[in-house]
Every structure is written in C-alpha cells, then in structure tokens.
Write a protein that holds these residues in place. Structure first.
Motif, short mmCIF file in Angstrom:
data_model
loop_
_atom_site.label_atom_id
_atom_site.label_comp_id
_atom_site.label_asym_id
_atom_site.label_seq_id
_atom_site.Cartn_x
_atom_site.Cartn_y
_atom_site.Cartn_z
N VAL A 130 0.86 -1.19 0.00
CA VAL A 130 0.00 0.00 0.00
C VAL A 130 0.89 1.23 0.00
CG1 VAL A 130 -1.82 1.27 1.20
CG2 VAL A 130 -1.75 -1.23 1.35
N THR A 131 0.77 2.06 -1.02
CA THR A 131 1.52 3.31 -1.01
C THR A 131 0.70 4.38 -0.30
OG1 THR A 131 0.67 4.13 -3.12
CG2 THR A 131 2.64 2.71 -3.19
N GLY A 132 1.39 5.41 0.18
CA GLY A 132 0.70 6.48 0.90
C GLY A 132 0.00 6.00 2.14
N ALA A 133 0.61 5.03 2.84
CA ALA A 133 -0.07 4.40 3.98
C ALA A 133 -0.08 5.28 5.22
CB ALA A 133 0.59 3.06 4.30
N SER A 134 0.62 6.41 5.19
CA SER A 134 0.64 7.27 6.37
C SER A 134 -0.55 8.23 6.43
CB SER A 134 1.94 8.08 6.41
OG SER A 134 2.05 8.92 5.27
N GLY A 135 -1.25 8.41 5.30
CA GLY A 135 -2.43 9.28 5.29
C GLY A 135 -3.66 8.57 5.78
N GLU A 136 -4.74 9.34 5.98
CA GLU A 136 -5.95 8.75 6.55
C GLU A 136 -6.54 7.65 5.68
OE1 GLU A 136 -6.65 13.19 7.89
OE2 GLU A 136 -5.47 12.18 6.34
N ILE A 137 -6.60 7.87 4.38
CA ILE A 137 -7.14 6.84 3.50
C ILE A 137 -6.20 5.65 3.44
CG2 ILE A 137 -7.71 6.29 1.10
CD1 ILE A 137 -8.82 9.13 0.82
N GLY A 138 -4.91 5.89 3.36
CA GLY A 138 -3.93 4.80 3.34
C GLY A 138 -3.98 3.96 4.60
N GLN A 139 -4.15 4.61 5.75
CA GLN A 139 -4.25 3.86 7.00
C GLN A 139 -5.49 2.99 7.02
OE1 GLN A 139 -3.63 6.33 10.60
NE2 GLN A 139 -2.60 7.81 9.28
N ALA A 140 -6.60 3.53 6.53
CA ALA A 140 -7.84 2.75 6.50
C ALA A 140 -7.70 1.54 5.57
CB ALA A 140 -9.00 3.64 6.05
N ALA B 2 -5.20 -5.81 6.46
CA ALA B 2 -4.79 -6.61 7.62
C ALA B 2 -5.95 -7.46 8.13
CB ALA B 2 -4.27 -5.69 8.72
N ASP B 3 -7.16 -6.88 8.13
CA ASP B 3 -8.35 -7.64 8.55
C ASP B 3 -8.60 -8.82 7.62
OD1 ASP B 3 -8.80 -5.98 10.68
OD2 ASP B 3 -10.39 -4.81 9.71
N GLN B 4 -8.22 -8.68 6.35
CA GLN B 4 -8.39 -9.78 5.40
C GLN B 4 -7.23 -10.78 5.47
OE1 GLN B 4 -9.68 -9.11 1.40
NE2 GLN B 4 -10.89 -7.30 1.90
N GLY B 5 -6.26 -10.52 6.35
CA GLY B 5 -5.19 -11.48 6.58
C GLY B 5 -3.94 -11.28 5.75
N TYR B 6 -3.85 -10.18 5.03
CA TYR B 6 -2.66 -9.92 4.22
C TYR B 6 -1.51 -9.42 5.09
CZ TYR B 6 -5.22 -10.39 -0.14
OH TYR B 6 -5.95 -10.88 -1.18
N ASN B 7 -0.33 -9.95 4.83
CA ASN B 7 0.87 -9.32 5.36
C ASN B 7 1.14 -8.08 4.53
OD1 ASN B 7 1.69 -11.39 7.37
ND2 ASN B 7 1.77 -12.67 5.55
N LEU B 8 1.80 -7.10 5.14
CA LEU B 8 1.81 -5.78 4.52
C LEU B 8 3.20 -5.19 4.34
CD1 LEU B 8 -1.08 -4.20 6.64
CD2 LEU B 8 -1.25 -5.02 4.28
N TYR B 9 3.34 -4.51 3.21
CA TYR B 9 4.40 -3.53 3.02
C TYR B 9 3.69 -2.18 3.00
CZ TYR B 9 7.98 -6.95 1.66
OH TYR B 9 8.89 -7.98 1.64
N ALA C 284 3.25 7.73 11.70
CA ALA C 284 1.92 7.17 11.45
C ALA C 284 2.00 5.70 11.07
CB ALA C 284 1.22 7.96 10.35
N VAL C 285 2.96 5.33 10.21
CA VAL C 285 3.04 3.93 9.81
C VAL C 285 3.67 3.07 10.91
CG1 VAL C 285 2.98 4.27 7.32
CG2 VAL C 285 5.17 4.43 8.52
N GLU C 286 4.50 3.65 11.73
CA GLU C 286 5.04 2.91 12.87
C GLU C 286 3.92 2.54 13.84
OE1 GLU C 286 9.68 4.36 13.39
OE2 GLU C 286 8.10 5.57 14.29
N LYS C 287 2.96 3.42 14.01
CA LYS C 287 1.80 3.10 14.86
C LYS C 287 1.00 1.94 14.28
CE LYS C 287 1.12 7.68 16.94
NZ LYS C 287 0.23 8.86 17.06
N LEU C 288 0.85 1.94 12.95
CA LEU C 288 0.15 0.83 12.30
C LEU C 288 0.92 -0.47 12.49
CD1 LEU C 288 -0.98 2.39 8.90
CD2 LEU C 288 -2.46 1.74 10.81
#
Length: 240
Positions: free
Chosen positions: A7-17, A23-30, A39-43
């Motif tokens: 997911v690019t732009g994962a630090s913004g509100e839409i990216g975080q959502a 993650a809820d669907q079970g995917y490991n993430l980059y 923001a991404v460290e919190k995620l």
C-alpha cells in the motif's frame, strides 16, 4: 505461502484505512510512506500480533522513487494498492514546471513503473489484484484543478487498458474514485466552503476514509472475481 500486499501512501488517513482493511483480510503488509514515519510505525505496532508488517520509504514524486521502493520489497506481491493523496489547486497558468513534473511522476509515471516491476511475479503465479485510488475529478474534471484532473484521468484510462492486458494472466486491475473525503487534504478549505460543498452532495456529507477502504476491500476480494477494468465511484452521488 503468505500473501503480501503493498500500500503506497499508507501514512495518510485513506492509506491507514486501506492498511487496516487488508490486515483484517489477513494480508501481510508492506506499508509505504515518504515523510510521516510515525503514522506507519503506529500501524506496525497495531498489526504486530496479527500480520507481518514492513515499512518502506520512498519519494514517489521523484524519478528514482519507484526503484528505491521496489528494492525494499523482498517477497512477491499479491495485492498492490496505489494511493497517493497529493493534489494541486490553482489556475493552469500558475502551474510551475516543477509542480507539473512532480505531479506527473507521482500520479502517472510512478504507478506505471511500480507495476512494471511488480508484475513479473504476479504473471508467473497467474494471480494478483491492482487497485488505484483515483478521483472524481479524473472522471468529470474540475476548474482550478486541471493538473490533478489530468493525471487522475490518465490513471483511470491506465486501469482500463491494463485490465485488458492482464486479464489473460489472471490479474485484475480496478480503481476507486472517491469524491470529497473527510481528511487533512481539505484543510485548506474554510468552514463556509466545506459547508457549501456538503450541501452540493446529494447524500449530504463528506465520505469517510473507511468507506474508501471498504471499496478497496471488496475489489480485491473473491466477491469481485469477475470485476476488472472498473472505476468504482465512492462519492455520495456527487457529480456522478
């Protein structure tokens, strides 16, 4: 074998959502970010007990950005969500060459180059899903947002063309085109302007980041297995 999503732009509100939905669907993430590492460290902490979550950093408005990002990817990617919230407001005559080059790189060249580099493993495995976060303005155009409308429109067309090219390889390509979403991207608008826009939207309010991520979650799911080349509008019937 573990499935990974980028997911690019994962630090913004839409990216975080979007990250939370995947993650809820079970995917490991980059999770990609450029400046807001906190923001991404919190995620990463939030997901630590459920999925593997790795952080990747790159400036995708820079020509070297796509290469720097993919160098940090160590596993095949099953789902790629290109989400970048940068916009530009102003008269076309006031757009500088630097702004033009940066926006074209961020919204057109970088997704194109990232897809080029991520595709071989998807094609080899005959599976994958790509979702681009575009915009309502990529479909209808907006005065004083000509540059933003241009690049988002190009992104929509890329989705339609690429879906035809990749369908025989079992890879689906779609887009989510939000209207106005309640994020910091609208901080430049006054209270009166925000109220006036809300009154223009038939559903009577701004969208939520989670409503965009719900659309992404649907498009990457098995429930959408026969959907590709689609631009899914999430705009409350605004300019639809």
């Amino acid at each position: 074998m573990k499935s990974y999503a980028l997911v690019t732009g994962a630090s913004g509100e839409i990216g975080q959502a979007i990250a939370r939905e995947l993650a809820d669907q079970g995917y490991n993430l980059y999770l990609h970010y450029y400046q807001n590492k906190q923001a991404v460290e919190k995620l990463q902490i939030e997901f630590s007990s459920a999925v593997d979550c790795k952080l990747v950093n790159a400036n995708l408005a820079d020509p070297e950005g796509p290469h720097l990002l993919t160098e940090q990817i160590k596993t095949p990617i099953d789902v790629f969500v290109y989400n970048c919230g940068s916009s530009h407001t102003g008269l076309i005559t006031d757009v500088s060459q630097k702004e033009l080059d940066g926006m074209v790189q961020l919204q057109l060249k970088s997704p194109f180059q990232l897809i080029q580099q991520l595709l071989p493993s998807m094609i080899e495995r005959k599976r994958g899903s790509i979702v681009m976060i575009t915009s309502i303005w990529g479909q209808t155009g907006a005065s004083c947002e000509v540059l933003y409308s241009m690049v988002k429109g190009g992104m929509n067309t890329m989705v339609k063309a690429l879906s035809k090219e990749l369908a025989p390889s079992g890879i689906r390509v779609n887009a989510v085109a939000p209207g106005i979403i309640a994020t910091k991207m609208n901080d430049h608008l006054s209270g009166e302007e925000l109220e006036a826009i809300s009154e223009e939207i038939p559903i009577g309010r701004f969208g939520l980041p989670e409503e965009v991520s719900d659309a992404v979650g649907y498009l990457i799911s098995k429930k959408a297995s026969y959907i590709t080349g689609h631009i899914l509008q999430v705009n409350g019937a605004w300019y639809c």
